[in-house]
Design an enzyme around this catalytic site. Sequence first.
Site, PDB file in Angstrom:
ATOM      1  CG  HIS A 112      -1.824   1.068   1.333  1.00  0.00           C
ATOM      2  ND1 HIS A 112      -2.985   1.316   0.940  1.00  0.00           N
ATOM      3  CD2 HIS A 112      -1.546   2.335   1.987  1.00  0.00           C
ATOM      4  CE1 HIS A 112      -3.514   2.383   1.302  1.00  0.00           C
ATOM      5  NE2 HIS A 112      -2.588   3.137   1.938  1.00  0.00           N
ATOM      6  CD  GLU A 113       1.843   3.449   3.572  1.00  0.00           C
ATOM      7  OE1 GLU A 113       2.053   4.663   3.274  1.00  0.00           O
ATOM      8  OE2 GLU A 113       0.991   3.438   4.326  1.00  0.00           O
TER       9      GLU A 113
ATOM     10  CG  HIS B 101       0.208   6.362  -0.583  1.00  0.00           C
ATOM     11  ND1 HIS B 101      -0.870   6.688  -1.009  1.00  0.00           N
ATOM     12  CD2 HIS B 101       0.013   5.559   0.623  1.00  0.00           C
ATOM     13  CE1 HIS B 101      -1.941   6.513  -0.132  1.00  0.00           C
ATOM     14  NE2 HIS B 101      -1.425   5.528   0.930  1.00  0.00           N
TER      15      HIS B 101
ATOM     16  CG  ASP C  58      -4.990   6.553   1.774  1.00  0.00           C
ATOM     17  OD1 ASP C  58      -4.548   7.470   2.444  1.00  0.00           O
ATOM     18  OD2 ASP C  58      -4.371   5.394   1.616  1.00  0.00           O
TER      19      ASP C  58
END
Length: 183
Positions: free
Chosen positions: A122-123, A126, A132
Amino acid sequence: MPSSLSGMVRRRFATVLLAIAALVGVQLVGAVPAHAATRTLYYDASQAQEFVAVVNQAATLWNGKVSNVRLVPVTAGRTPNIRVYADNGWPRTYSTSLGNGRWYMGREAVDDGYYQLRIATHEFGHILGLPDRRTGLCSDLMSGSSAPVSCTNANPSAAEAAQVQRNFASGVTAEVQEVLFVG
């Protein structure tokens, strides 16, 4: 027709044919979709402490889903695009531009039971330009902490991978932003 005149006509005719061929060639090349060259992003996980292996796994997951960007551990003598740290807070990312920044593998989310590989993937998302999306769906990697704590899906969805492909195909620059895993 004298031979010198005949030769001159042939040369002009050949020149015109070559020009037409070049035009057709340019048009044909222009009609083929362009594929962006693969951009290599170097990451430094040396400060990720106990999470180094999971950071490497997350990079491998992204590398298997997208073709025009590669996440590669930094080698000696190179400056990393991405730095990964571990701390006791929530996971978070600070992007400076598309493909550049730093992110934190926060132990607070791990201690609360969130799946480590999902957090790391997920990070990285980014850094690759994804925001998000609080859908609450486990199938959406970028739903982050809105998905149940029991969610162990660490794979980007087809739509998320396609967005990263588009981000790196166009060379879009992301705004400087702070993105938190939860909240």
